[in-house]
Scaffold this motif. Structure first.
Motif, PDB file in Angstrom:
ATOM      1  N   ARG A   1      25.755  56.416  52.405  1.00  0.00           N
ATOM      2  CA  ARG A   1      25.631  56.153  50.886  1.00  0.00           C
ATOM      3  C   ARG A   1      27.208  56.429  50.169  1.00  0.00           C
ATOM      4  N   ALA A   2      27.906  57.275  50.647  1.00  0.00           N
ATOM      5  CA  ALA A   2      29.108  57.332  50.214  1.00  0.00           C
ATOM      6  C   ALA A   2      30.309  56.314  50.334  1.00  0.00           C
ATOM      7  N   ALA A   3      29.903  55.496  51.385  1.00  0.00           N
ATOM      8  CA  ALA A   3      30.695  54.308  51.606  1.00  0.00           C
ATOM      9  C   ALA A   3      30.208  53.184  50.581  1.00  0.00           C
ATOM     10  N   ARG A   4      28.855  53.294  50.335  1.00  0.00           N
ATOM     11  CA  ARG A   4      28.379  52.202  49.572  1.00  0.00           C
ATOM     12  C   ARG A   4      28.640  52.355  48.224  1.00  0.00           C
ATOM     13  N   LEU A   5      28.819  53.859  47.950  1.00  0.00           N
ATOM     14  CA  LEU A   5      29.421  54.146  46.374  1.00  0.00           C
ATOM     15  C   LEU A   5      30.715  54.040  46.141  1.00  0.00           C
ATOM     16  N   ALA A   6      31.637  53.657  47.438  1.00  0.00           N
ATOM     17  CA  ALA A   6      33.170  53.905  47.047  1.00  0.00           C
ATOM     18  C   ALA A   6      33.656  52.686  46.245  1.00  0.00           C
ATOM     19  N   PRO A   7      34.620  52.843  45.507  1.00  0.00           N
ATOM     20  CA  PRO A   7      34.997  51.552  44.785  1.00  0.00           C
ATOM     21  C   PRO A   7      35.557  50.560  45.816  1.00  0.00           C
ATOM     22  N   ALA A   8      35.428  49.357  45.132  1.00  0.00           N
ATOM     23  CA  ALA A   8      36.029  48.208  45.856  1.00  0.00           C
ATOM     24  C   ALA A   8      37.353  48.419  46.236  1.00  0.00           C
ATOM     25  N   PRO A   9      37.989  47.777  47.480  1.00  0.00           N
ATOM     26  CA  PRO A   9      39.490  47.859  47.927  1.00  0.00           C
ATOM     27  C   PRO A   9      40.183  47.162  46.822  1.00  0.00           C
ATOM     28  N   CYS A  10      41.066  47.774  46.490  1.00  0.00           N
ATOM     29  CA  CYS A  10      42.155  47.343  45.328  1.00  0.00           C
ATOM     30  C   CYS A  10      43.439  47.205  45.692  1.00  0.00           C
ATOM     31  N   ARG A  11      44.019  46.141  46.253  1.00  0.00           N
ATOM     32  CA  ARG A  11      45.422  45.986  46.943  1.00  0.00           C
ATOM     33  C   ARG A  11      46.369  45.533  45.704  1.00  0.00           C
ATOM     34  N   TRP A  12      47.533  46.198  45.958  1.00  0.00           N
ATOM     35  CA  TRP A  12      48.662  45.876  45.013  1.00  0.00           C
ATOM     36  C   TRP A  12      48.518  46.030  43.634  1.00  0.00           C
ATOM     37  N   ASN A  13      47.328  46.765  43.261  1.00  0.00           N
ATOM     38  CA  ASN A  13      47.391  47.030  41.892  1.00  0.00           C
ATOM     39  C   ASN A  13      46.686  48.384  41.734  1.00  0.00           C
ATOM     40  N   SER A  14      46.560  48.975  40.583  1.00  0.00           N
ATOM     41  CA  SER A  14      46.348  50.401  40.294  1.00  0.00           C
ATOM     42  C   SER A  14      44.943  50.507  40.070  1.00  0.00           C
ATOM     43  N   GLY A  15      44.147  49.527  39.569  1.00  0.00           N
ATOM     44  CA  GLY A  15      42.938  49.718  39.323  1.00  0.00           C
ATOM     45  C   GLY A  15      42.059  48.380  38.954  1.00  0.00           C
ATOM     46  N   LEU A  16      40.811  48.384  39.033  1.00  0.00           N
ATOM     47  CA  LEU A  16      40.318  46.962  38.529  1.00  0.00           C
ATOM     48  C   LEU A  16      39.768  47.196  36.833  1.00  0.00           C
ATOM     49  N   PRO A  17      39.955  45.978  36.480  1.00  0.00           N
ATOM     50  CA  PRO A  17      39.589  45.876  34.874  1.00  0.00           C
ATOM     51  C   PRO A  17      37.955  46.018  34.715  1.00  0.00           C
ATOM     52  N   VAL A  18      37.669  46.315  33.540  1.00  0.00           N
ATOM     53  CA  VAL A  18      36.160  46.624  33.139  1.00  0.00           C
ATOM     54  C   VAL A  18      35.802  45.348  32.524  1.00  0.00           C
ATOM     55  N   ASN A  19      34.917  44.928  32.728  1.00  0.00           N
ATOM     56  CA  ASN A  19      33.979  43.623  31.915  1.00  0.00           C
ATOM     57  C   ASN A  19      33.642  43.766  30.760  1.00  0.00           C
ATOM     58  N   ILE A  20      34.227  43.566  29.654  1.00  0.00           N
ATOM     59  CA  ILE A  20      33.877  43.720  28.327  1.00  0.00           C
ATOM     60  C   ILE A  20      33.448  42.418  27.600  1.00  0.00           C
ATOM     61  N   GLY A  21      33.574  41.201  28.603  1.00  0.00           N
ATOM     62  CA  GLY A  21      32.923  39.836  28.044  1.00  0.00           C
ATOM     63  C   GLY A  21      34.075  38.944  27.713  1.00  0.00           C
ATOM     64  N   VAL A  22      35.045  39.627  27.015  1.00  0.00           N
ATOM     65  CA  VAL A  22      36.286  38.860  26.873  1.00  0.00           C
ATOM     66  C   VAL A  22      37.593  39.438  27.516  1.00  0.00           C
ATOM     67  N   LEU A  23      37.983  38.768  28.518  1.00  0.00           N
ATOM     68  CA  LEU A  23      39.084  39.215  29.444  1.00  0.00           C
ATOM     69  C   LEU A  23      40.326  38.460  29.302  1.00  0.00           C
ATOM     70  N   PHE A  24      41.721  38.931  29.407  1.00  0.00           N
ATOM     71  CA  PHE A  24      42.907  38.229  29.442  1.00  0.00           C
ATOM     72  C   PHE A  24      43.465  38.466  30.510  1.00  0.00           C
ATOM     73  N   VAL A  25      43.617  37.502  31.555  1.00  0.00           N
ATOM     74  CA  VAL A  25      44.213  37.734  32.731  1.00  0.00           C
ATOM     75  C   VAL A  25      45.758  37.552  32.753  1.00  0.00           C
ATOM     76  N   PRO A  26      46.480  38.239  33.357  1.00  0.00           N
ATOM     77  CA  PRO A  26      48.111  38.064  33.256  1.00  0.00           C
ATOM     78  C   PRO A  26      48.559  36.935  34.258  1.00  0.00           C
ATOM     79  N   GLN A  27      49.698  36.753  33.777  1.00  0.00           N
ATOM     80  CA  GLN A  27      50.448  35.680  34.881  1.00  0.00           C
ATOM     81  C   GLN A  27      50.653  36.240  36.199  1.00  0.00           C
ATOM     82  N   GLN A  28      50.566  35.348  37.343  1.00  0.00           N
ATOM     83  CA  GLN A  28      50.703  35.576  38.560  1.00  0.00           C
ATOM     84  C   GLN A  28      49.664  36.476  39.108  1.00  0.00           C
ATOM     85  N   GLU A  29      48.529  36.564  38.449  1.00  0.00           N
ATOM     86  CA  GLU A  29      47.460  37.343  39.146  1.00  0.00           C
ATOM     87  C   GLU A  29      46.088  36.307  39.285  1.00  0.00           C
ATOM     88  N   ALA A  30      45.302  36.924  40.181  1.00  0.00           N
ATOM     89  CA  ALA A  30      44.079  35.993  40.421  1.00  0.00           C
ATOM     90  C   ALA A  30      42.908  37.070  40.511  1.00  0.00           C
TER      91      ALA A  30
END
Length: 340
Positions: A3-32
């Motif tokens: 259960r802890a593994a299931r609730l753990a956050p998704a792996p995030c590589r080479w960045n500090s955190g995942l953005p929150v979906n608010i409907g309108v998002l602005f993706v920076p250059q050189q990121e996917a």
């Protein structure tokens, strides 16, 4: 734990955190940004303005498309000649396919690092210690090719791999230093011997050229000397011939034989007076006191030698031939008496 593994956050590589979906998002250059809808892959957001449905769409992975630098930890490897080395390096990566990088492997960074270490060990095992230092470029290229073949399904491309440090055991390092010193002494000895050889060759060549020049000079000197002597002999012979011709011409004239008799008598007396001056041995005739008889004897010898010429020139000479001879005899007697 599940259960802890299931609730753990998704792996995030080479960045500090995942953005929150608010409907309108602005993706920076050189990121996917990899978007999942209801837990299934939906699409990849491109740089710029993007719209998502809240609660249904979720940003699962954020992949950086920039070149990534990974420090490969120090590891031990054994060369072909059984020398243990400690090697570390730097790995340069770039994400080429965000989908494969997100779903192809759990931790791409760790996977590529481990692959680089194992590939480095296998490549070092094929080379000896000396070739490791000489063929670092080929070693780096081999590691890059091996990583690219394995990481193609991960959506990651290895751009280059560089070996930072190679640590050699202390004893092997001392042996290498001794080998380097021996090699340098060998080179110095070889260079010194080559210099000595070149010097000896130059000295021998110089002596050879000097002897050749000296012999040529001596040859030229002998040739010139022989030519000079030959010319001198020719000149003397010509002068003697001219003197004989002049003497013969003078004797053929009137009263020539009388003058010749007087000259022979003078030479005989002078030679007789110099006999005792040149050496201790003196040869004297039996009648040394009779000078007149000696002179007459010399004139008789001359008369005998010139008799054939007198027969030929009898018609040309005057009949009164005895008077000059008697006059010359009187002159010789007078000179002898004065000299005595």
């Amino acid at each position: 734990l599940k259960r802890a593994a299931r609730l753990a956050p998704a792996p995030c590589r080479w960045n500090s955190g995942l953005p929150v979906n608010i409907g309108v998002l602005f993706v920076p250059q050189q990121e996917a940004w990899v978007v999942e809808r209801m837990g299934k892959f939906h699409r990849i957001l491109e740089p710029g303005l993007n719209f998502l449905i809240p609660l249904l769409d979720r940003i699962r992975y954020v992949q950086s498309l920039k070149e990534i630098v990974i420090n490969v930890p120090e590891q031990s490897a054994v060369t072909l000649d059984n020398v243990t080395l400690q090697i570390d390096g730097v790995l340069y990566l770039r994400v080429m396919d965000p989908y494969k990088a997100s779903y192809g492997v759990e931790d791409p960074e760790y996977a590529v690092t481990q692959l680089a270490q194992t590939t480095m060990r296998s490549e070092l095992g094929k080379l000896s210690l000396d070739r490791v230092f000489r063929e670092r470029e080929s070693l780096n290229a081999s590691i890059v090719d091996a990583i690219n073949q394995a990481s193609d399904c991960w959506g990651i491309r290895c751009l280059r791999y560089e070996i930072k440090d190679i640590h050699v055991p202390p004893r092997v390092k001392e042996s290498m230093q001794m080998q380097v010193e021996a090699e340098r002494r060998k080179r110095a000895t070889v260079l010194e011997s080559e210099g000595t050889r070149e010097s000896a060759i130059n000295v021998a060549e110089g002596q050879k050229q000097a002897q050749i020049l000296a012999s040529e000079a001596e040859k030229a000197e002998q040739i010139n000397k022989a030519a000079g002597e030959a010319n001198a002999m020719l000149v003397k012979a010509r002068a003697k011939a001219e003197a004989i011709q002049l003497l013969a011409a003078a004797l053929s004239q009137q009263h020539g034989s009388a003058a010749a008799s007087l000259s022979v008598a003078e030479q005989y007396v002078n030679a007789f007076s110099k006999i005792a001056k040149d050496s201790n041995t003196v040869l004297l005739p039996a009648n040394t006191g009779d000078v007149t008889n000696m002179v007459a004897q010399a004139l008789g010898i001359y008369t005998t030698l010139t008799k054939p010429q007198a027969v030929k020139t009898q018609d040309e000479t005057p009949p009164a031939h005895e008077d000059p001879q008697s006059a010359s005899m009187e002159m010789l007697k007078a000179e002898q008496s004065s000299s005595s």
